[in-house]
Design an enzyme around this catalytic site. Structure first.
Site, PDB file in Angstrom:
ATOM      1  CE  LYS A   1      28.312  -8.276   5.787  1.00 15.64           C
ATOM      2  NZ  LYS A   1      28.495  -8.163   7.227  1.00 15.64           N
TER       3      LYS A   1
ATOM      4  CG  HIS B   1       5.383   4.944   8.039  1.00 16.15           C
ATOM      5  ND1 HIS B   1       5.467   5.669   6.867  1.00 16.15           N
ATOM      6  CD2 HIS B   1       4.639   3.842   7.736  1.00 16.15           C
ATOM      7  CE1 HIS B   1       4.804   5.022   5.901  1.00 16.15           C
ATOM      8  NE2 HIS B   1       4.304   3.913   6.410  1.00 16.15           N
TER       9      HIS B   1
ATOM     10  NE  ARG C   1       7.812   0.836   4.335  1.00 18.56           N
ATOM     11  CZ  ARG C   1       6.530   0.514   4.516  1.00 18.56           C
ATOM     12  NH1 ARG C   1       6.118  -0.724   4.324  1.00 18.56           N
ATOM     13  NH2 ARG C   1       5.667   1.432   4.871  1.00 18.56           N
TER      14      ARG C   1
ATOM     15  NE  ARG D   1      -2.292  -1.232   3.468  1.00 15.84           N
ATOM     16  CZ  ARG D   1      -3.574  -1.396   3.778  1.00 15.84           C
ATOM     17  NH1 ARG D   1      -4.289  -0.380   4.172  1.00 15.84           N
ATOM     18  NH2 ARG D   1      -4.129  -2.569   3.716  1.00 15.84           N
ATOM     19  CB  THR D   2       3.759   2.479   1.921  1.00 16.92           C
ATOM     20  OG1 THR D   2       3.120   2.156   3.147  1.00 16.92           O
ATOM     21  CG2 THR D   2       4.477   3.796   2.072  1.00 16.92           C
TER      22      THR D   2
END
Lengths: 433, 315
Positions: free
Chosen positions: B92, B142, B114, B64-65
């Site tokens: 890493k 967020h 994100r 959704r985001t």
């Protein structure tokens, strides 16, 4: 280290942590101090020795750092004995006790021997190996304490991790007693600390980072004190437990109680924990990611007070170099540790300048006390002692420039910090290095 | 544009709610109100970001985001590129810096990121020359979720100031909770957090919120009950004994909702675990704002993109 022609450091503020402060000079010959005091003057020395006019600077024993990672063997991309010793010499450290968590770990006489040869060939300062307390630092079998000691190990530790098994720790202490060995132990309950990356509390919560509670350190230290009472109480053979790093008031209380009970224990904290707090992590500065984590300002102040009172015996650098790639990552993924050898003295002098700790107490915690705990003849400004000396101006200001630091890595928490205290001369065994 | 003219939104990045002033937040919400209107028309395209490139860089899976940002960018006329980096191949951190440098060389104007580690978006923002928007970093922040929640609340209650808002469930691991706590207290709401002590972060009581361990006291007389998603992998004995037990004591059902005000509204950032933190009857009921939150999400992201675009070079 070769001996050399006689040198006299004259016109100095002599600081001997064992006896106090006087004006005068030090005459050095054949690697030893042959004369010290007010009568070591230019007039008295004459042409007998090359003289260095110290212009009123402090001359003290060279610093003895009981906890530094020096890269060899196995991590020479992070540090080498040569680069660590150059950083040490620049920072006034004349003896480094090297941690055993190398690759391979220092758990056999051959590795001790290797280190001592490498040090002889490449180091400007004294490198003394601290050997592994357990084989492979795995915490399950006692290392060859007797053979390692014979080879030259000055103490035994399990590196940055605790010996988790109480049974193994008890046996290690019991066995160490027979050899009069010094155990240097880092106390941290790995389960309680495992998820965390910084000090637990409001600040970590705001950053969304998992915390390490103070209790992780205290629980293991408390266990250790009980094991010391069980195994070493009343021992006159020189066996000794030294807490590698205490960083919380909980630990200070435990140490105070153990000392009051007459147990053969001492403790250290790092210069970082004395001069920085958790808020210095700021917005995820990985150079400030340390183990144990930096604590709150209240805890820091309590540590400073404990240093002043002597409850904290020793100040260490906990020098832990890391290459850029290990630090240029999200905070949770970054390695723990900072380079400190070169800034340990000026950072400590901040505590003197702020009036919290006397200069002689600070220097004692970096010289005489480590020497006493390890049974070394250094750390004293006395006739017959090894000529490991430094000259420094405690008030001269400078700005820390990582490009000019000698360590192979550049992860200094004092990046571009303004500091006071410049080392002008470092002498090891009578030789200016 | 008209809204922004009244307030100078001077930030280059949106890394968190921390650092935004109340006027900043209000300006974004006002702008988002306009974007809601735009999105409800047949012709949804605007030219605010025409010629601009927006990259969605998701190190954590998100439906959704990511789609919300994609739609927001497209409605404002930007070229949008989605990059989903499988978590497994990014273990890493240098990959993060390398990825940032690589993307930066493609000269995007905005990057939405994100990442599963707190602080990672901030780190990335220091290595690029474009604007960076935090779409969720670890357990940290967020910010667009908090803004869309605020917009939803403001549109339904007419205000935020003075409301009692209960944030319930896994507060410890929730970046949504952190951003909302900062934003809602900043806007004058009385914020409560509710959950078992094992799911509340240390020092929470010093973060300007009331702490409750029971739903009864926590949502009593609340205007808004905001439920958080429970990560199932955290639930098997690690933080709470079982889903069943959690649902019994902290799951929102119609019985518990009676403790809140009669006109209390229910929110959830989604995706929901039906029958765990929220019962279907509540999630799908008349007091649920869950679908409206999704709509407001697109509007808020349009507002954020527009506000940041104003500060891009050559605009």
């Amino acid at each position: 280290m070769s001996s050399s022609s006689p040198i006299a450091l004259i016109n100095a503020r002599l600081l001997d942590p064992a006896s106090g402060e006087t004006r005068g000079g030090v005459l050095v010959e054949n690697g030893k101090i042959v004369s010290v005091g007010a009568d070591v003057t230019q007039a008295n020395v004459g042409t007998r020795a090359k003289s260095v006019d110290c212009g009123g600077d402090v001359v003290s024993p060279g610093l003895i750092d009981m906890c530094a990672f020096i890269g060899e063997p196995g991590a020479s991309h992070r540090e080498t004995i040569a680069t660590a010793s150059r950083a040490a010499a620049a920072g006034g450290v004349t003896t480094i006790v090297a941690t055993p968590n190398t690759n391979p770990p220092v758990d056999g006489a051959a590795v001790v021997d290797y280190l001592m040869r490498r040090a002889r060939d490449t180091a400007k300062v004294r490198i003394l190996p601290c050997a592994a307390l357990t084989k492979g630092l795995a915490g399950s079998e006692i290392a060859e304490i007797g053979l390692l000691k014979d080879a030259g190990a000055v103490a035994f530790s399990n590196g940055p991790a605790s010996v988790v098994s109480s049974q193994v720790m008890r046996r290690a202490m019991t066995y160490a007693r027979d050899f009069g060995a010094v155990i240097i132990h880092r106390s941290e309950d790995p389960e309680l600390a495992r998820a965390g990356v910084m000090n637990e509390g409001e600040f970590a919560s705001r950053l969304g980072l998992p915390g390490i509670p103070r209790e992780a350190e205290a629980i293991m230290l408390d266990r250790d004190m009980r094991l010391v009472a069980l195994t070493l109480a009343g021992d006159a053979g020189g066996a000794h437990y030294h807490a590698q790093m205490v960083t919380t008031t909980l630990s200070l209380d435990i140490i105070a109680k153990a000392k009051a009970a007459g147990l053969p224990v001492s403790c250290a904290t790092s210069i970082n924990h004395l001069t920085l707090n958790e808020t210095d992590v700021g917005d995820y500065r990985t150079f400030l990611k340390l183990s144990p984590p930096l604590r709150t300002e209240e805890e820091r102040l309590a540590l400073v007070e404990a240093l002043a009172s002597g409850l904290i015996d020793v100040v260490v650098s906990d020098h832990n170099p890391h290459d850029v790639e290990a630090k240029r990552v999200p905070f949770s993924e970054a390695e723990y540790g900072a380079i400190v050898l070169e800034t340990m003295l000026p950072a400590g002098l901040r505590l003197v300048q702020s009036g919290h700790v006397s200069l002689s107490r600070l220097i004692a915690a970096m010289t005489l006390r480590p020497a006493e705990i390890l049974g070394l003849p250094q750390g004293r400004l006395q006739k017959g002692a090894p000529a490991d000396l430094i000259r420094f101006d405690p008030d001269e200001p400078f700005v820390v420039d990582p490009a000019h630091l000698h360590s192979r890595s550049k992860n200094t928490p004092f990046d571009e910090a303004r500091m006071e205290g410049v080392v002008k001369l470092t002498m090891v065994a009578g030789v200016i290095v | 544009m008209s809204v922004l003219a009244k307030h100078i939104f001077s930030h280059r990045h949106l890394l968190g709610i921390e650092g935004l002033s109340r006027p900043d937040i209000e300006a974004l919400l006002d702008l988002a109100d306009e974007a809601v209107e735009v999105s409800r028309q047949v012709e949804k395209k605007r030219a605010v970001l025409r010629g601009r490139t927006l990259i969605n860089l998701f190190f954590e899976p998100s439906t959704r985001t990511q789609s919300s940002f994609e739609l927001a960018g497209k409605r404002l006329g930007a070229d949008v590129m989605n990059m989903s980096v499988a978590t497994s191949s990014v273990t890493k951190g240098e990959t993060l810096i390398d990825t940032a440098a690589t993307l930066n060389a493609m000269r995007p104007d905005l990057i939405v990121v994100r990442h599963h580690h707190s602080g990672a978006v901030q780190l990335l923002s220091r290595k690029v020359s474009c604007s960076v928007i935090n779409a969720g970093d670890g357990s940290h922040e967020h910010p667009t979720q908090a803004l869309l929640d605020a917009l939803t609340i403001r549109r339904n209650k007419g205000r935020i100031d003075g409301l009692t808002i209960a944030i319930c469930g896994d507060v410890l691991h929730s970046r949504v909770a952190r951003s909302n706590m900062i934003l809602l207290t900043q806007m004058g709401a009385r914020v409560r957090v509710v959950g078992p002590s094992t799911l509340l972060p240390a020092g929470i009581e010093r973060m300007g919120v009331e702490v409750h361990r029971s739903m009864e006291s926590g949502i009593r007389d609340a205007d808004i009950v905001m439920m958080l998603r429970l990560q199932r992998e955290r639930m098997d004995g690690a933080f709470v004994p079982s889903l069943k037990e959690f649902a019994r004591f902290y799951g929102l059902d119609e019985e518990k909702l009676k403790w809140a005000k009669p006109d209390a509204l229910v929110m959830h950032p989604g995706p929901i675990n039906r029958g765990v933190e929220i019962e279907s009857a509540v999630a799908d009921g008349p007091r649920s704002l869950i679908n409206e939150q999704v709509e407001m999400g697109v509007a808020v992201r349009m507002a954020v993109l527009e506000a940041l675009a104003q500060n891009l070079p050559n605009s």
